[in-house]
Design an enzyme around this catalytic site. Structure first.
Site, mmCIF file in Angstrom:
data_model
loop_
_atom_site.group_PDB
_atom_site.id
_atom_site.type_symbol
_atom_site.label_atom_id
_atom_site.label_comp_id
_atom_site.label_asym_id
_atom_site.label_seq_id
_atom_site.Cartn_x
_atom_site.Cartn_y
_atom_site.Cartn_z
ATOM 1 N N HIS A 1 0.955 -1.098 0.099
ATOM 2 C CA HIS A 1 -0.149 0.033 -0.130
ATOM 3 C C HIS A 1 0.853 1.311 0.059
ATOM 4 O O HIS A 1 1.798 1.401 0.783
ATOM 5 C CB HIS A 1 -0.813 0.140 1.248
ATOM 6 C CG HIS A 1 -1.552 1.405 1.518
ATOM 7 N ND1 HIS A 1 -1.386 2.126 2.377
ATOM 8 C CD2 HIS A 1 -2.675 1.893 0.776
ATOM 9 C CE1 HIS A 1 -2.191 3.222 2.683
ATOM 10 N NE2 HIS A 1 -2.992 3.067 1.434
ATOM 11 N N SER A 2 0.792 2.309 -0.996
ATOM 12 C CA SER A 2 1.311 3.523 -1.034
ATOM 13 C C SER A 2 2.601 3.528 -1.011
ATOM 14 O O SER A 2 3.028 3.129 -1.944
ATOM 15 C CB SER A 2 0.633 4.315 0.427
ATOM 16 O OG SER A 2 0.753 5.649 0.195
ATOM 17 N N LEU A 3 3.526 4.012 0.127
ATOM 18 C CA LEU A 3 4.923 4.002 0.130
ATOM 19 C C LEU A 3 5.220 2.468 -0.116
ATOM 20 O O LEU A 3 6.348 2.104 -0.870
ATOM 21 C CB LEU A 3 5.183 4.367 1.288
ATOM 22 C CG LEU A 3 6.868 3.813 1.557
ATOM 23 C CD1 LEU A 3 7.758 4.592 0.784
ATOM 24 C CD2 LEU A 3 7.220 4.222 3.068
#
Length: 283
Positions: A97-99
């Site tokens: 997720h994300s980073l």
């Protein structure tokens, strides 16, 4: 999921793990300033996976990098492989997720022989920088690094920290509490309250980012089957046109777009699990 801790060249890494004999091995990588609890709501909806969700270096209960080492996508990617090595995993899937999705993208492009499948949520590739911002970004990062370190913010109680996280990321209370309870520690022995235990350097400007052209070359180099899940509306820093253009570059990619917020895997775990489906179970 149970706690685990392993020693790596990046220091001691802690996290949450679920053992499933014979299940697909999946390393779950969380977002910026989140931690392994990011995958607690989703894990029960993916019961067949042998899932390991580490706190990335500088996050949660894991060690901070030494002062002379920078937090970069390459460093995080190397840490990801070091974690897999410590677990005894040669080949594995990535759920991120994300980073974590940016880190997973680097891992899949850099060592395709080790990554079986890649599923990224609200991310693909890394945040890019315009070519003509290179010098300015370096100046901002070096100036921030030269400033005296500010005292950590002290929260009187966990509820106050939860409210702060809810406001910062538009999270529900239950989701914010999961992240906060793993992401805080008691203040110094001579002070009451709680402080964030993530490395304060993670909030400083990144010294170097690659260009959008380089990100797209990286994405085009991801050879494994890949599924991308985006929430709509898009985040301001990852606009619709860019995120769709990147997904279109995947040699073996699928795109799913769902209504939701940036932390949709925590706020709507059943919906995200349905979008994942049997992706990791395929031969």
């Amino acid at each position: 999921m149970r706690e685990f801790a392993i020693d790596t060249p990046f220091g001691r890494i802690s996290g949450l793990r679920r053992d499933v004999a014979g299940g697909p091995r999946v390393l779950a990588l969380h977002g910026w300033l989140d931690n392994a609890a990011s995958f607690v709501p989703l894990a029960p909806h993916l019961p067949g996976l042998e899932l390991a969700a580490p706190d990335l270096p500088g996050h949660g209960a894991s060690a901070h990098l030494p002062a002379a080492a920078d937090y970069t996508m390459v460093a995080f990617a190397r840490a990801g492989f070091a974690i897999a090595d410590a677990l005894g995993w040669e080949r594995f899937g990535l759920l991120a997720h994300s980073l974590g999705g940016a880190v997973a993208s680097v891992m899949a492009a850099a060592c395709p022989q080790r990554i079986e499948r890649l599923l990224v949520i609200e991310s693909l590739g890394a945040l890019a920088e315009a070519d003509d911002r290179t010098a300015q970004r370096l100046r901002e990062a070096f100036a921030a690094g030269a400033l005296p370190r500010r005292p950590l913010r002290v929260f009187d109680d966990i509820a106050t920290a939860v409210r702060a996280r809810m406001q910062a990321n538009a999270l529900s209370e239950a989701v914010a509490r999961l992240l906060v309870e793993r992401g805080i520690a008691p203040a110094a022995a001579d002070a009451a309250g709680f402080v964030w235990r993530s490395d304060p350097r993670l909030t400083q400007p990144t010294a170097v980012r690659i260009s959008e052209a380089q990100v797209r070359d990286l994405v085009a180099g991801i050879a494994c089957p890949t599924r991308v899940i985006y929430a709509t509306p898009a985040q301001p820093y990852f606009p619709e046109a860019i995120r769709r253009a990147r997904a279109a570059l995947l040699p073996d990619g699928e795109l799913v777009v769902m209504d939701g917020s940036h932390h949709l895997h925590m706020e709507d775990p059943a919906g995200v699990a349905a979008a994942i489906g049997d992706f990791f179970d395929r031969p």
